[in-house]
Scaffold this motif. Structure first.
Motif, short mmCIF file in Angstrom:
data_model
loop_
_atom_site.label_atom_id
_atom_site.label_comp_id
_atom_site.label_asym_id
_atom_site.label_seq_id
_atom_site.Cartn_x
_atom_site.Cartn_y
_atom_site.Cartn_z
N LYS A 121 4.15 -10.53 -5.98
CA LYS A 121 4.41 -11.28 -4.76
C LYS A 121 4.05 -10.42 -3.55
N GLY A 122 3.09 -10.89 -2.77
CA GLY A 122 2.64 -10.15 -1.60
C GLY A 122 1.41 -9.31 -1.84
N GLU A 123 1.01 -9.14 -3.11
CA GLU A 123 -0.14 -8.28 -3.43
C GLU A 123 -1.43 -8.82 -2.83
N ALA A 124 -1.73 -10.07 -3.10
CA ALA A 124 -2.97 -10.66 -2.59
C ALA A 124 -2.94 -10.77 -1.07
N GLU A 125 -1.77 -11.11 -0.54
CA GLU A 125 -1.63 -11.31 0.91
C GLU A 125 -1.94 -10.05 1.70
N PHE A 126 -1.54 -8.89 1.17
CA PHE A 126 -1.71 -7.64 1.92
C PHE A 126 -2.82 -6.74 1.35
N LEU A 127 -3.65 -7.29 0.48
CA LEU A 127 -4.78 -6.52 -0.03
C LEU A 127 -5.72 -6.18 1.13
N GLY A 128 -5.97 -4.88 1.31
CA GLY A 128 -6.78 -4.44 2.45
C GLY A 128 -5.97 -4.30 3.72
N LYS A 129 -4.69 -4.66 3.66
CA LYS A 129 -3.80 -4.54 4.82
C LYS A 129 -2.58 -3.69 4.47
N GLY A 130 -2.83 -2.74 3.57
CA GLY A 130 -1.76 -1.86 3.11
C GLY A 130 -1.68 -1.77 1.60
N VAL A 131 -2.19 -2.77 0.91
CA VAL A 131 -2.24 -2.74 -0.55
C VAL A 131 -3.61 -2.26 -1.00
N SER A 132 -3.62 -1.30 -1.92
CA SER A 132 -4.87 -0.72 -2.40
C SER A 132 -4.70 -0.34 -3.87
N TYR A 133 -5.83 -0.20 -4.56
CA TYR A 133 -5.83 0.24 -5.95
C TYR A 133 -6.42 1.63 -6.11
N CYS A 134 -6.77 2.28 -4.98
CA CYS A 134 -7.48 3.55 -5.08
C CYS A 134 -7.11 4.46 -3.91
N ALA A 135 -6.28 5.47 -4.19
CA ALA A 135 -5.87 6.40 -3.14
C ALA A 135 -7.02 7.30 -2.69
N THR A 136 -7.88 7.69 -3.63
CA THR A 136 -9.00 8.55 -3.24
C THR A 136 -10.00 7.79 -2.38
N CYS A 137 -9.98 6.45 -2.46
CA CYS A 137 -10.86 5.64 -1.60
C CYS A 137 -10.26 5.47 -0.21
N ASP A 138 -8.96 5.21 -0.16
CA ASP A 138 -8.32 4.82 1.11
C ASP A 138 -7.35 5.86 1.65
N GLY A 139 -7.28 7.02 0.99
CA GLY A 139 -6.31 8.04 1.39
C GLY A 139 -6.44 8.48 2.84
N ALA A 140 -7.65 8.55 3.35
CA ALA A 140 -7.86 9.02 4.72
C ALA A 140 -7.20 8.10 5.75
N PHE A 141 -6.97 6.84 5.38
CA PHE A 141 -6.34 5.90 6.29
C PHE A 141 -4.82 6.07 6.34
N THR A 142 -4.27 6.91 5.47
CA THR A 142 -2.82 7.06 5.39
C THR A 142 -2.30 8.27 6.17
N ARG A 143 -3.15 8.84 6.98
CA ARG A 143 -2.75 10.05 7.71
C ARG A 143 -1.48 9.80 8.52
N ASN A 144 -0.47 10.67 8.30
CA ASN A 144 0.81 10.61 9.00
C ASN A 144 1.58 9.31 8.76
N LYS A 145 1.33 8.67 7.61
CA LYS A 145 2.02 7.42 7.29
C LYS A 145 2.86 7.58 6.01
N THR A 146 3.76 6.62 5.81
CA THR A 146 4.59 6.59 4.61
C THR A 146 3.92 5.70 3.58
N VAL A 147 3.71 6.24 2.39
CA VAL A 147 3.00 5.49 1.35
C VAL A 147 3.82 5.43 0.07
#
Length: 305
Positions: A121-147
């Protein structure tokens, strides 16, 4: 020394088991990754059109006989959820919720996992808006954030370790009583003040307005809400397009396009059975695909020696 298999087969149905029989009988080291007791053949009450069984046979029994035959030639089996393939490493990396496996070649024989599969529930809705399947792909976007990361095994541990370079706070929600991964990586994570590992946890819902804001998690049967800006999921909830499209060309139905020898457009990766884009889907056609894919793997590896 960490094992490098000549072949990793993803899927324990007729196509995957046939390819395993051919390749292990040719003295290749073969691992089949499967989820037991699922799949179309397992659910088939009676199969009357598979040659050699004049009185018919249940799908469960036919699969059992194929599996025993593969075992007789040395095929190994792993009960795990397939999470994807890293095609850029050599050897390739097959990712699961238990361990990551190194392979010289891969046959995808997962069956037809249709695109309408249920997500969190919520996975499809927030895909690309906080939901990801690859930290090495999107890790740079998490700078100074809670993950947060959800899952189990080597994949989630390695991805969490990567995120320590960027994220301010990292929650690792483990689906079990311990995190099954490399001991050195685990110790590093445990000694990092920004990392919190939470066991026996199950994600319930991802929430937010325009972007992900919170994750509702059940821990030891009690629901709690965590403020997070990213959720990395390693739970096997990708649909076929999201999962297979990372390493293969797909048709409009999310099925893998191969040539007549079951080759995909990536070197050393083959597909067989119902997951392949084709007209007929029968046990006999799956076995045919598995035969072709297995023979092609044998030839491929011989040319690489």
């Amino acid at each position: 020394m960490e094992a490098i298999y000549d072949l990793v087969v993803v899927g324990g149905g007729p196509a995957g088991l046939t390819s395993a029989i051919y390749t292990s009988r040719s003295n290749l080291s073969v691992l089949v990754i499967e989820k037991p007791n699922i799949g179309s053949i397992h659910m088939a009450h009676q199969i009357d059109n598979y040659p050699g069984f004049p009185e018919g046979i249940t799908g469960k029994n036919l699969q059992k006989q194929m599996k025993n035959q593969a075992k007789r030639f040395g095929t190994e089996f792993l009960d795990a959820t397939f999470l994807g393939v890293d095609i850029y490493d050599s050897p390739k990396i097959v990712k699961t919720d238990k361990i990551n496996v190194k392979a010289k070649s891969i046959i995808i024989a997962t069956g037809w996992a249709k695109n309408g599969e249920e997500k969190l529930k919520g996975e499809a809705e927030f895909l690309g808006k906080g939901v990801s399947y690859c930290a090495t792909c999107d890790g740079a976007f998490t700078r100074n954030k809670t993950v947060s990361l959800f899952g189990q095994g080597e994949e989630i541990a390695e991805e969490a370790l990567f995120l320590t370079k960027y994220s301010e706070k990292i929650y690792i929600f483990v689906t079990g009583e311990k995190l099954n991964c490399n001991e050195n990586i685990l110790k590093t994570l445990e000694n990092d003040d920004k990392v919190e590992i939470i066991f026996n946890s199950k994600i319930v819902e991802l929430k937010g307005k325009d972007v992900l804001e919170t994750a509702e998690v059940e821990i030891d049967g009690e629901k709690q809400e965590f403020s997070v800006q990213y959720a990395f999921l390693y739970l096997g909830t990708k649909n076929s397009t999201e999962l297979l499209g990372e390493f293969a060309t797909l048709d409009e139905d999310g099925l893998i396009v191969t040539d007549d020898a079951m080759k995909t457009n990536f070197e050393g990766i083959y597909a067989a059975g119902d997951v392949v884009s084709k007209k007929a889907r029968q046990v006999t056609t799956a076995v045919s695909d598995g035969t072709l894919a297995g023979m092609e793997v044998i030839k491929y590896l011989l040319t690489k020696q």
